[in-house]
Design a protein around this motif. Sequence first.
Motif, PDB file in Angstrom:
ATOM      1  N   LYS A  37      37.237  36.864  53.754  1.00  0.00           N
ATOM      2  CA  LYS A  37      36.866  36.776  52.344  1.00  0.00           C
ATOM      3  C   LYS A  37      36.844  35.318  51.904  1.00  0.00           C
ATOM      4  CE  LYS A  37      39.142  41.216  51.405  1.00  0.00           C
ATOM      5  NZ  LYS A  37      37.896  41.998  51.291  1.00  0.00           N
ATOM      6  N   GLY A  38      36.043  34.999  50.920  1.00  0.00           N
ATOM      7  CA  GLY A  38      35.973  33.645  50.392  1.00  0.00           C
ATOM      8  C   GLY A  38      37.129  33.366  49.443  1.00  0.00           C
ATOM      9  N   ASP A  39      37.291  32.083  49.100  1.00  0.00           N
ATOM     10  CA  ASP A  39      38.381  31.680  48.207  1.00  0.00           C
ATOM     11  C   ASP A  39      38.333  32.411  46.874  1.00  0.00           C
ATOM     12  OD1 ASP A  39      39.396  29.989  50.084  1.00  0.00           O
ATOM     13  OD2 ASP A  39      39.377  28.210  48.809  1.00  0.00           O
ATOM     14  N   LYS A  40      37.138  32.571  46.327  1.00  0.00           N
ATOM     15  CA  LYS A  40      37.018  33.199  45.009  1.00  0.00           C
ATOM     16  C   LYS A  40      37.512  34.641  45.038  1.00  0.00           C
ATOM     17  CE  LYS A  40      33.268  30.316  43.199  1.00  0.00           C
ATOM     18  NZ  LYS A  40      34.168  29.662  42.204  1.00  0.00           N
ATOM     19  N   GLU A  41      37.215  35.361  46.126  1.00  0.00           N
ATOM     20  CA  GLU A  41      37.639  36.750  46.224  1.00  0.00           C
ATOM     21  C   GLU A  41      39.148  36.849  46.435  1.00  0.00           C
ATOM     22  OE1 GLU A  41      36.415  40.907  48.535  1.00  0.00           O
ATOM     23  OE2 GLU A  41      35.391  39.015  49.012  1.00  0.00           O
ATOM     24  N   VAL A  42      39.698  35.989  47.302  1.00  0.00           N
ATOM     25  CA  VAL A  42      41.141  35.985  47.536  1.00  0.00           C
ATOM     26  C   VAL A  42      41.879  35.621  46.248  1.00  0.00           C
ATOM     27  CG1 VAL A  42      43.029  34.855  48.767  1.00  0.00           C
ATOM     28  CG2 VAL A  42      40.937  35.452  49.990  1.00  0.00           C
ATOM     29  N   LEU A  97      46.050  32.311  34.923  1.00  0.00           N
ATOM     30  CA  LEU A  97      45.424  31.189  35.615  1.00  0.00           C
ATOM     31  C   LEU A  97      43.912  31.270  35.511  1.00  0.00           C
ATOM     32  CD1 LEU A  97      47.590  31.111  38.881  1.00  0.00           C
ATOM     33  CD2 LEU A  97      47.840  29.684  36.847  1.00  0.00           C
ATOM     34  N   THR A  98      43.273  30.124  35.648  1.00  0.00           N
ATOM     35  CA  THR A  98      41.816  30.101  35.594  1.00  0.00           C
ATOM     36  C   THR A  98      41.222  30.941  36.710  1.00  0.00           C
ATOM     37  OG1 THR A  98      39.858  28.668  35.702  1.00  0.00           O
ATOM     38  CG2 THR A  98      41.773  27.987  36.994  1.00  0.00           C
ATOM     39  N   SER A  99      40.137  31.608  36.425  1.00  0.00           N
ATOM     40  CA  SER A  99      39.462  32.418  37.443  1.00  0.00           C
ATOM     41  C   SER A  99      38.441  31.589  38.214  1.00  0.00           C
ATOM     42  CB  SER A  99      38.752  33.608  36.780  1.00  0.00           C
ATOM     43  OG  SER A  99      37.789  33.151  35.830  1.00  0.00           O
ATOM     44  N   ASP A 100      38.148  30.405  37.701  1.00  0.00           N
ATOM     45  CA  ASP A 100      37.111  29.552  38.302  1.00  0.00           C
ATOM     46  C   ASP A 100      37.763  28.369  39.007  1.00  0.00           C
ATOM     47  OD1 ASP A 100      34.679  28.475  38.984  1.00  0.00           O
ATOM     48  OD2 ASP A 100      34.384  27.478  37.048  1.00  0.00           O
ATOM     49  N   VAL A 101      38.025  28.489  40.312  1.00  0.00           N
ATOM     50  CA  VAL A 101      38.619  27.405  41.083  1.00  0.00           C
ATOM     51  C   VAL A 101      37.602  26.870  42.083  1.00  0.00           C
ATOM     52  CG1 VAL A 101      40.973  28.256  40.885  1.00  0.00           C
ATOM     53  CG2 VAL A 101      39.564  29.024  42.781  1.00  0.00           C
TER      54      VAL A 101
END
Length: 240
Positions: A37-42, A97-101
């Motif tokens: 999985k990508g960072d955004k999904e994790v 926490l922000t959802s956009d990292v």
Amino acid sequence: MSEQSKKEPLAFRYDSDLCFPHNSLWNPDKRNSLDLKGDKEVWKMFRSGDDEAFGYIYMKYANLLFKFGLQYIKEREILKDCIQDVFISLKKNRRNLTSDVLSIKSYLYKAMYRQVMERIKKEKRQYIDLSIVNSQGFDISISEESRLISEEYLRERIKQIKSALGKLSKKQKQAILHYYYDGLTHQEIAYVMEMKNKSSARKLIYRALHEIRENVSKKTRSISLILTILLVSLLFHLFS
């Protein structure tokens, strides 16, 4: 193709082998379902309360945070406390926490930096011996196993490159390590180092590479084969 996928790992690494005691528990070569999985999904899973995702993030990045923290503080136990505080704060506040990292790694590096700076301020307020502070930091070593330096006749040139690396500013060395060892993009480096934008990070790395070339070329009439290969490779990845 993204900047990240174009980069080829080079021989630069943090000049420290110290790491967390649990390092044997994390094997980066062992596949984990979350690796797919990508960072955004994790990150989304973690924020929603998934403890497996939280454990995955901890086991994958705690050692990296330890090496990063060593660039600011020498004391291992204090660094362990800082890392623990970072992850306690993450778990406690994850829903806010922000959802956009940009990436989990860059987010954690910045959180670790702020935690370490707070700890240093606390030590100063309590008049504790500040010999724990690493006044140098971000020293760079070059792996002797690198395919670029496998030939004996190239070792002298590598010594010159190491000497030139040592003359760089702390910020220049940090940017180089983030880019070529940590695999961060220019945008992520700008985020971690609190720079204006990714262009600032790109320029910082370019100037550092230019200084390396200038310092080495002063010691030899012509730039050596190894230096040519290294710098061309670095500059290619820098602007690709």
